[in-house]
Enzyme design. Structure first.
Site, short mmCIF file in Angstrom:
data_model
loop_
_atom_site.label_atom_id
_atom_site.label_comp_id
_atom_site.label_asym_id
_atom_site.label_seq_id
_atom_site.Cartn_x
_atom_site.Cartn_y
_atom_site.Cartn_z
N ASP A 77 0.86 -1.19 0.00
CA ASP A 77 0.00 0.00 0.00
C ASP A 77 0.90 1.25 0.00
O ASP A 77 1.73 1.40 0.88
CB ASP A 77 -0.87 -0.06 1.28
CG ASP A 77 -1.88 1.07 1.32
OD1 ASP A 77 -1.96 1.82 0.34
OD2 ASP A 77 -2.57 1.20 2.35
N ASP B 221 -3.12 2.31 -5.97
CA ASP B 221 -2.01 2.33 -5.01
C ASP B 221 -1.97 1.10 -4.11
O ASP B 221 -1.29 1.12 -3.10
CB ASP B 221 -2.08 3.61 -4.17
CG ASP B 221 -3.30 3.65 -3.29
OD1 ASP B 221 -4.29 3.00 -3.66
OD2 ASP B 221 -3.28 4.32 -2.25
N GLU B 222 -2.69 0.06 -4.45
CA GLU B 222 -2.67 -1.14 -3.62
C GLU B 222 -2.50 -2.37 -4.50
O GLU B 222 -3.16 -2.50 -5.52
CB GLU B 222 -3.99 -1.28 -2.85
CG GLU B 222 -4.16 -0.29 -1.73
CD GLU B 222 -5.49 -0.45 -1.05
OE1 GLU B 222 -5.79 -1.55 -0.56
OE2 GLU B 222 -6.23 0.53 -1.03
#
Lengths: 86, 461
Positions: B55, B157-158
């Protein structure tokens, strides 16, 4: 050295593998164009900060009997050259 | 005295056995379904999985900060109170991401830039740059691909990464996670949190623990120690309204939720109750999907720069949204049976209207016509702030029922195909409808990136 990151005009030659090698650059300073011939590329490194590929050239030129060291940057994505540090 | 004590014990024992039996029954049932689904070898694999959840810390902001540093700026946005915020003139002025110094002024993601500036007058507001975010995210995925063949891009973003059986190549999980984290920081310039667990849920929970630039583990045996003490709203899938409901019944922590009778939760909160009970106990058997989550629906919406008060402008906006939605559904080779529209008025009250269609649709014209019909049926005439079109019940577009009454279906299909091709080749504004020529409205609306698909976060693990 101080960070400048000034866009410049460059004459360069490319190897068969596609690696650019700067020969000379033109930079505008105080309303005047200065042309500087690159004496020697000391190192070439690559960075990928923020996924943006850039080639960094540490170069040196003899100016007024002094060796001047500076860094140029080539942004692969946009094909632009910068006077990075001097 | 002793008798009294025993008495207390005996009453508490009388309450607990039934709950324990029920809990055990649910866990046994869960494991039985597990064996049924995956087979014995599969169960072995599923039980010993090692999953990483990567993350990016304050993603948009740190990407922008790194890019600016690379471009020669001396100020690091991560070290000053700063936020990434939308355009206030177009009424998109909310905080998208904040820096850690901005957090100290209790600036929250989603609040208006106006209130954020009130909290911190020297706040630096930077507009979003989605192409840069895609570039950063892709560069990170490229690095992660070196560590495992099984990767799921969960959102921009993960990322989930299956590290099972990779120890022989890159060392122990924690060691490898540190290596990955440090490499991303050194090569790409931004920091990430890595959570390690036995399934995707535990990995995701672990990555949320302490930020930034940290590696945390949350294995099955650590659940009680590391997760059960957290407030219940920290659990994945427990939103603010569920947390409120749980708290009203005295369930304050994840541990209390985990030890609540699942059948009671199921009766009370239906299937969602059972799901959050499973999550509180660290039970999740979802696999890492290399190809992403199958699409169940798609839609686009737009907050308009001014309040729309007449139906002609509203129809124009629906047309602009239909163009975007239509191109996307045709790109995915799908057709939709259900179309819905949503309206948000100037008092920020939203409502929607949907209809199941007799024949599936994919052409811009039919999306527009149906959206317009739904809009006319539902709009109460008040000023509109936000409009959206959503398509669902998708089916493949190679074989489907055609309409007897649609006479120009072939022509529409060809026209859409040609327009899509022109837009791909010459840019999305190369062909526009003439109704937009002298209008201030954009001929295509909705979405953050026009040139590529932007991975939005899914609600499914």
């Amino acid at each position: 050295m101080k960070v400048l990151m000034k866009p410049i005009e460059v004459i360069a030659w490319f190897t068969k593998e596609g690696i650019p090698n700067p020969i000379k650059y033109r930079v505008r300073e105080e309303e005047k164009d200065n042309i500087i011939k690159i004496g020697r590329v000391v190192t070439r490194t690559e960075e990928k900060l923020a996924g943006n590929r850039m080639l960094i050239y540490r170069c040196q030129t003899i100016l007024h009997d002094h060796i001047k060291v500076y860094e140029l940057k080539y942004e692969v994505n946009t094909c632009r050259w910068f006077l990075f540090k001097i | 005295m002793i008798a009294k004590k025993q008495g207390i014990n005996s009453t508490s024992h009388a309450v607990y056995p039934l709950r324990v039996v029920r809990l055990n029954f649910f866990i046994l049932y869960y494991e039985h379904m597990f064996i049924y689904t995956y087979g014995k070898e599969g169960v072995n694999y599923m039980h010993n999985r090692i999953i990483f959840h990567i993350d990016v810390n304050s993603a948009y902001l740190s990407w922008e900060a790194v890019y600016r540093l690379q471009q020669g700026q001396t100020v690091d946005l991560r070290e000053i109170p700063s936020v990434i915020g939308g355009n206030e003139e177009n009424r998109h002025g909310i905080v998208l991401t904040k820096s850690i110094p901005a957090k100290k002024y209790s600036i929250k993601t989603g609040e208006t830039l106006f209130s954020a500036r009130n909290k911190c007058p020297e706040l630096v507001v930077v507009p979003p740059r989605y192409t840069l975010y895609m570039q950063c995210s892709s560069a990170m995925v490229e690095i992660l691909k070196e560590y495992s063949p099984t990767i799921q891009r969960y959102s921009i973003d993960e990322v989930f990464l299956d590290y099972t059986n990779m120890e022989c190549h890159f060392g122990e999980a924690v060691e490898a996670a540190h290596k990955i984290k440090d490499r991303i920081r050194k090569e790409l310039g931004f920091t990430v949190n890595i959570g390690i667990g036995n399934n995707k849920l535990l990995a995701k929970m672990a990555s949320e623990f302490e930020k930034p630039n940290k590696v945390h583990t949350l294995y099955r045996e650590e659940i009680a120690k590391k997760m059960w003490g957290l407030p219940v709203e920290e659990l994945f899938f427990v939103g603010s309204s569920t947390a409120k409901k749980l708290k009203s019944k005295g369930i304050m922590t994840i541990g209390e939720l985990a030890n609540t009778d699942p059948s009671y939760l199921q009766q009370w909160l239906k299937s969602h109750g059972l799901l959050i009970w499973q999550y509180a106990n660290g039970l999740d058997d979802s696999v890492i999907k290399n190809n992403g989550v199958p699409m169940k629906g798609l839609g686009n919406s737009n907050t308009i720069a001014f309040d729309v008060t007449d139906s002609i402008t509203a129809h124009q906006i629906l047309l602009a949204l239909s163009e975007t939605v239509g191109t996307r559904i045709r790109n995915a080779n799908k057709c939709a049976y259900v179309l819905s529209i949503s309206i948000k008025n100037d008092h920020l009250i939203s409502y929607s209207h949907q209809r199941k269609l007799d024949v599936p649709i994919a052409s811009t014209n039919s999306i527009y016509e149906n959206a317009k019909r739904l809009f006319n049926e539902v709009w109460k005439g008040e000023p509109i702030r936000h409009l959206g079109i959503y398509l669902s019940s998708l089916c493949l577009n190679d074989f489907y029922q055609i309409s007897l009454f649609e006479t120009k279906e072939k022509e529409h299909k060809k026209l859409d195909e040609a327009i899509d091709k022109i837009r791909v080749k010459y840019g999305c504004h190369a062909v526009i409808r003439s109704s937009f020529v002298n209008s201030d409205l954009s001929p295509l609306m909705g979405g953050v990136l026009t040139e590529e698909e932007y991975p939005m976060m899914s609600s499914l693990l």
